[in-house]
Design an enzyme around this catalytic site. Structure first.
Site, short mmCIF file in Angstrom:
data_model
loop_
_atom_site.label_atom_id
_atom_site.label_comp_id
_atom_site.label_asym_id
_atom_site.label_seq_id
_atom_site.Cartn_x
_atom_site.Cartn_y
_atom_site.Cartn_z
N PRO A 112 39.90 29.47 45.27
CA PRO A 112 40.60 30.83 43.71
C PRO A 112 40.33 30.89 42.49
O PRO A 112 40.17 32.21 42.56
CB PRO A 112 41.77 29.56 43.47
N TYR A 113 39.77 30.34 42.14
CA TYR A 113 39.45 30.87 40.43
C TYR A 113 38.13 31.93 40.99
O TYR A 113 38.37 33.57 40.82
CB TYR A 113 38.31 29.94 39.50
#
Length: 305
Positions: A112-113
């Site tokens: 997700p980052y």
């Protein structure tokens, strides 16, 4: 050169350089900030930045990174601020098939980052096509070090230690906060079997931003990898940390961690050729010694000295 001093060199006139902090999650506060100040440019550093945490709290990361970047862009558009320097990451590349990584390497983020940063880049690029904004996107590799003048250092919240960077884990082990260091994976296809990464000193990173700001041009987008171009193994890093701290660090070698890849390092030719930037602080021990000095002076983070 420290972060503040580097920027002051670019903007020596009194009052021209402003460091302003606000809640990017509050559009009203952001617009108020822009209304009350006249900005020449925006350097957008603000974001949560722990890969492990992003897998546990993905919605927080998409909101903090992607949504907040949209808020900043909307405020810039509303207040006619035409220059953006955006902090991105090599995590947008995911697991490339070939090394070194160049700016045209396909971006296929795996967490997700990295995905949130890739989304932010896409938003910026789409907006830039319909505006005359000057845009520079800098994709950082693995950042280490501290401000050599002792004003700034890395102090993650205690609950983030398990997600933190290897330098933080080394310093915790050297300080006795944790009993030792855990290195995951010794059977990678690298020279010593441990993962290889490209470690960039934060002082060099600041200078890259200064160079990017100086070269930003209306209606143009520049995208650059910010790394040394040289990979260092985890074992090399740990040995450098031992020398920098003077501590005996117990190291436990464990099985691989799921999702880790063998090596990641940059090809910095583009930023060298176009921005006249090359990493100067490439001695791991020296960078870690500077960071260790700050850690010892601030054992409880920014609330202590």
């Amino acid at each position: 050169m420290g972060a503040v001093r580097a920027l002051q060199r670019l903007f020596p006139e009194p009052g021209r350089l402003q460091f302003i902090y606000t809640d990017l999650g509050d559009p009203k506060a952001v617009n108020k900030m822009f209304s009350e100040n006249a900005f020449d440019a925006v350097m957008h550093f603000a974001a949560v930045a722990y890969v492990g945490e992003s897998t546990q709290e993905p919605l927080r990361y998409y909101h903090n990174i992607t949504s907040n970047t949209l808020t900043v862009l909307e405020a810039m558009a509303a207040h006619n601020v035409k220059t953006l320097i955006y902090s991105s990451t090599c995590a947008t590349y995911g697991e490339p098939d070939t090394m070194p990584i160049v700016e045209t390497t396909p971006q296929i983020p795996i967490n997700p980052y990295g995905k949130a940063k890739k989304m932010s880049e896409d938003i910026i690029l789409d907006f830039s096509k319909k505006s005359n904004m000057a845009v520079m996107i800098l994709r950082y590799f693995n950042v280490i070090g501290s401000d050599p003048e002792g004003r700034l250092g890395e102090a993650p919240r205690p609950e983030l230690r398990e997600h933190g960077r290897i330098s933080g884990a080394c310093f915790d082990a050297a300080s006795g906060i944790i009993p030792g260091l855990k290195v995951r994976g010794t059977d990678y296809p690298t020279a010593d079997g441990t993962c290889v990464r490209d470690y960039i000193d934060v002082t060099d990173l600041v200078d890259a931003h200064v160079k990017a700001l100086g070269k930003a041009e209306p209606s143009k987008v520049g995208i650059y990898n910010v790394g040394t171009g040289k990979g260092r193994s985890v074992k090399e890093f740990v040995e450098a940390c031992k020398k920098a701290t003077g501590a005996t660090i117990k190291v436990d070698y464990l099985d691989r961690r799921a999702g880790d890849y063998a090596e990641v390092y940059s090809n910095p030719a583009k930023i060298r050729d176009e921005l006249n930037w090359t990493a100067q602080h490439t001695d791991l021990r020296e960078s870690l010694a500077t960071a260790w000095k700050w850690q010892k002076a601030h054992p409880g983070g920014y609330g202590s000295a």
